[in-house]
Design a protein around this motif. Sequence first.
Motif, mmCIF file in Angstrom:
data_model
loop_
_atom_site.group_PDB
_atom_site.id
_atom_site.type_symbol
_atom_site.label_atom_id
_atom_site.label_comp_id
_atom_site.label_asym_id
_atom_site.label_seq_id
_atom_site.Cartn_x
_atom_site.Cartn_y
_atom_site.Cartn_z
ATOM 1 N N TYR A 1 -10.177 -0.413 -0.888
ATOM 2 C CA TYR A 1 -8.957 0.312 -1.270
ATOM 3 C C TYR A 1 -8.027 0.546 -0.084
ATOM 4 O O TYR A 1 -6.966 1.137 -0.239
ATOM 5 N N ASP A 2 -8.419 0.094 1.076
ATOM 6 C CA ASP A 2 -7.590 0.294 2.275
ATOM 7 C C ASP A 2 -6.880 -0.981 2.732
ATOM 8 O O ASP A 2 -6.239 -0.997 3.783
ATOM 9 N N ARG B 1 -3.609 4.799 8.571
ATOM 10 C CA ARG B 1 -3.644 5.294 7.188
ATOM 11 C C ARG B 1 -4.969 5.003 6.497
ATOM 12 O O ARG B 1 -5.070 5.158 5.290
ATOM 13 N N ASP C 1 -3.344 -2.569 -10.373
ATOM 14 C CA ASP C 1 -3.640 -1.733 -9.209
ATOM 15 C C ASP C 1 -3.248 -2.449 -7.918
ATOM 16 O O ASP C 1 -3.482 -3.629 -7.767
ATOM 17 N N ARG C 2 -2.640 -1.712 -7.014
ATOM 18 C CA ARG C 2 -2.282 -2.307 -5.720
ATOM 19 C C ARG C 2 -3.034 -1.628 -4.586
ATOM 20 O O ARG C 2 -2.681 -1.772 -3.423
ATOM 21 N N GLY C 3 -4.052 -0.849 -4.948
ATOM 22 C CA GLY C 3 -4.793 -0.152 -3.892
ATOM 23 C C GLY C 3 -3.929 0.930 -3.293
ATOM 24 O O GLY C 3 -3.117 1.563 -3.976
ATOM 25 N N HIS C 4 -4.077 1.071 -2.011
ATOM 26 C CA HIS C 4 -3.527 2.149 -1.215
ATOM 27 C C HIS C 4 -2.042 1.901 -0.962
ATOM 28 O O HIS C 4 -1.649 1.421 0.103
ATOM 29 N N ALA C 5 -1.181 2.173 -1.975
ATOM 30 C CA ALA C 5 0.208 1.721 -1.858
ATOM 31 C C ALA C 5 1.209 2.799 -2.230
ATOM 32 O O ALA C 5 0.933 3.678 -3.044
ATOM 33 N N ASP C 6 2.353 2.757 -1.613
ATOM 34 C CA ASP C 6 3.449 3.652 -1.926
ATOM 35 C C ASP C 6 4.176 3.168 -3.179
ATOM 36 O O ASP C 6 4.063 1.996 -3.551
ATOM 37 N N SER D 1 -2.140 7.937 -0.836
ATOM 38 C CA SER D 1 -0.867 7.586 -0.219
ATOM 39 C C SER D 1 -0.435 8.767 0.620
ATOM 40 O O SER D 1 0.229 9.663 0.130
ATOM 41 N N PHE E 1 0.948 14.346 -1.268
ATOM 42 C CA PHE E 1 0.964 12.876 -1.297
ATOM 43 C C PHE E 1 1.430 12.460 -2.677
ATOM 44 O O PHE E 1 1.350 13.248 -3.643
ATOM 45 N N ILE E 2 1.942 11.248 -2.766
ATOM 46 C CA ILE E 2 2.439 10.719 -4.043
ATOM 47 C C ILE E 2 2.028 9.265 -4.185
ATOM 48 O O ILE E 2 2.254 8.467 -3.286
ATOM 49 N N SER E 3 1.445 8.940 -5.305
ATOM 50 C CA SER E 3 1.220 7.543 -5.652
ATOM 51 C C SER E 3 1.674 7.353 -7.086
ATOM 52 O O SER E 3 1.316 8.133 -7.963
ATOM 53 N N THR F 1 -4.264 -2.706 1.693
ATOM 54 C CA THR F 1 -2.810 -2.917 1.611
ATOM 55 C C THR F 1 -2.078 -2.696 2.939
ATOM 56 O O THR F 1 -1.332 -3.584 3.368
ATOM 57 N N PRO F 2 -2.253 -1.556 3.612
ATOM 58 C CA PRO F 2 -1.495 -1.399 4.865
ATOM 59 C C PRO F 2 -1.856 -2.447 5.922
ATOM 60 O O PRO F 2 -0.993 -2.862 6.699
#
Lengths: 420, 420
Positions: B91-92, B66, A240-245, B6, A232-234, B94-95
């Motif tokens: 933290y979840d 996700r 902070d944008r939380g759970h984001a690509d 991510s 995985f990559i963040s 965004t999606p």
Amino acid sequence: MTPPPSPRPPGDASADAALLDPNRVRLRRITEVLPAKMKQYGIDAWLTFTREGATDALGWDVAADRVVGRAACLFGFLGGRLARVAICASYDVTPFIESGLYEQVVPYKREGIGPHLKEWLDKLDPRKVAINFSRDAPNIDGITLGMYRYLLEVAGAGFEEKLVSAEALMMSVKGVKLPEEVAAIEQAAVATQRILREALSLERITPGRTTELDVGRYLEQRTNELGFKVSFISVVVGPDRGHADPTDRVIAHGDLLRTDFGVFHQGYSSDIQRTAYLLRPGERQPPDAVRRMWDTTLRANRAAIAAMKPGVQAVKVDAAARQVIVEAGYDEYPHAAGHAIGIKVHDTGPVLGPDWKERYGTLVRHGLEEGQVFAVEPMIYHDLPEVGGVVQVGLEEDVVIERSGARVLGTPQTELWLLE
Amino acid sequence: MTPPPSPRPPGDASADAALLDPNRVRLRRITEVLPAKMKQYGIDAWLTFTREGATDALGWDVAADRVVGRAACLFGFLGGRLARVAICASYDVTPFIESGLYEQVVPYKREGIGPHLKEWLDKLDPRKVAINFSRDAPNIDGITLGMYRYLLEVAGAGFEEKLVSAEALMMSVKGVKLPEEVAAIEQAAVATQRILREALSLERITPGRTTELDVGRYLEQRTNELGFKVSFISVVVGPDRGHADPTDRVIAHGDLLRTDFGVFHQGYSSDIQRTAYLLRPGERQPPDAVRRMWDTTLRANRAAIAAMKPGVQAVKVDAAARQVIVEAGYDEYPHAAGHAIGIKVHDTGPVLGPDWKERYGTLVRHGLEEGQVFAVEPMIYHDLPEVGGVVQVGLEEDVVIERSGARVLGTPQTELWLLE
């Protein structure tokens, strides 16, 4: 596809050849670890009951990760030794047979799995059967409601009273990694650290031009070049944008660049966070607020690691880190300080978390054991107006529990990386 | 990894850009299809309650695929219109936000999801709540036992009596594909047929030298060249091996070569079977036994397709095919004649199967609807001593249900392909 489908394309078959042999790992864990632990927890049989669609999170461990029809993976004592039985649809037998994990693979056709499962449960006649359900542990909560009700339908009266959660058993059996698994994770961690060190440098980043996505692409490309696979990559710049690509946000002087990144080696994932700061022209040090966040995060990380020893309750590890952060005047992080890693990035094992019943329940009550592997990441979320919002500095290390305490895998980050 | 992990590397992010926009598909299905179907089935609210580890099979459809922490995706009538609410870990978010599917995304921290879910259930005050559990439908059996018990713990007394299975609702809502989804599957099917036609030819196969793996590799390479992705590959020469990957078995004169293969286009999978026979030197026709198997399979396939119309019970489709095979003197195939396809190769929808309660239960009782898409594959398993065991000829076509009946996607196979 025919009922015998082949979920993995041939490309994966060749990749498999390079993997730590999953069949060997599974067989060792089931034959060398499981029986003693079952006795320790007073469990007479362990049943994984699953099918395609919502495959049990422990399906890999019992070679049931490729089933289509209902499958029962049953381990129970018979005459003092562990019997290993898989019952599955006739078109699902091949992976079970090839796994070498079972003494018997029992196929069913139109009669369904029910009569065979009932027969084997009667034969083993267990008083206490562990199945994979848990209020708090997602990776040990694999049985679906439909499958559970079907199990009760099949097994008959009185069976429900014999059922217990496999939570404690699996925290130990699956949570403890074999030496060859630890070695694979260690090599993944070392590679991850190396790739991040290369990526977070001015050779790779041109302030004002390079984007988060560029960094992400470099991490991916370099991972592949070195023969690993991205887990995985963040990559996050700024708030902070939380759970984001990663996005096309351009990296500039004065930015905090936080990466959270893992690679697979032989099927096992690392999980490492690193942070760099891009000095502004003329700046020799990051702003005090950033420096202080870094120092506190580092101390919290080391406090957690120092607290990790066999027998220590997981909640105590989180408490050690949380205390450092709160005493420094920051808010508590809204999650655990760490988690097990393995074939999944969030693997089965105790959670290094706080005593928040709603969130973590029993997960933080388990004691650490030698051979468990964790990612340790206490964090600070703090509003820095100069960055434009709530930021984190990312610091995460992977550790293995040894007799005398936690050993950090690879080379930990000891200073905030400065790019000027 | 940080609690905001991510799971998809950036490489996937760019691939996503080429996909049929999942957010658009989800939103259309939820806003244009779901409300009327909920009314039709007397459902006041539909709840998907899931978390990482054993994510609900319908998680994609509610943008919950996700999530890490517990998440509730709740759709219920409020003042006559459908309220769309997601409750998830902080933290979840965004999606869920980016999906555009929800009017409200409610984050929780240490208090957990419980109080928020309870509040929303009280606000919607439904009499009948559909959740994703099913004895027979794997893709609608997403709620785990641990999550189910936690739901009851949170929702309070009397809630259990309101719960019903989402099976019938989802067979219809998720089973019926939108026109753009049908188009994607159709393009996948056409490409699959083309690639198989190229692969099963003497230009690609040298009898005595080419192996199953060679054919598998060609299928994969050609799929990638044409801009598709492999969904699954099965290539079998000689006796059936069940659920098996291609091997280094060499293809020779006198062999039956059976392929079961699907590709993804815009995220949707095809599922096509083709069979070829390699004539022996001097042979002008395949052996009579092979020819007869092929003819019967073809007739069974066409009988199934001819039986497919809106309103027809799925079991009748299987019966039409099964009858052809049994009347020709062959054993019944030990599975269904077909299944829904979509984003999964075994997608949500009625099963075109026999009335075997243990195996298929209610799945074969649902009526077909316009817009459902199926792979149709009645089969013969027959012992042919000249081939060395039980063989199949593979013939599988993908069809969409239209007002007047089933329309075959692409070009069906009408004759056994002969290689000489």
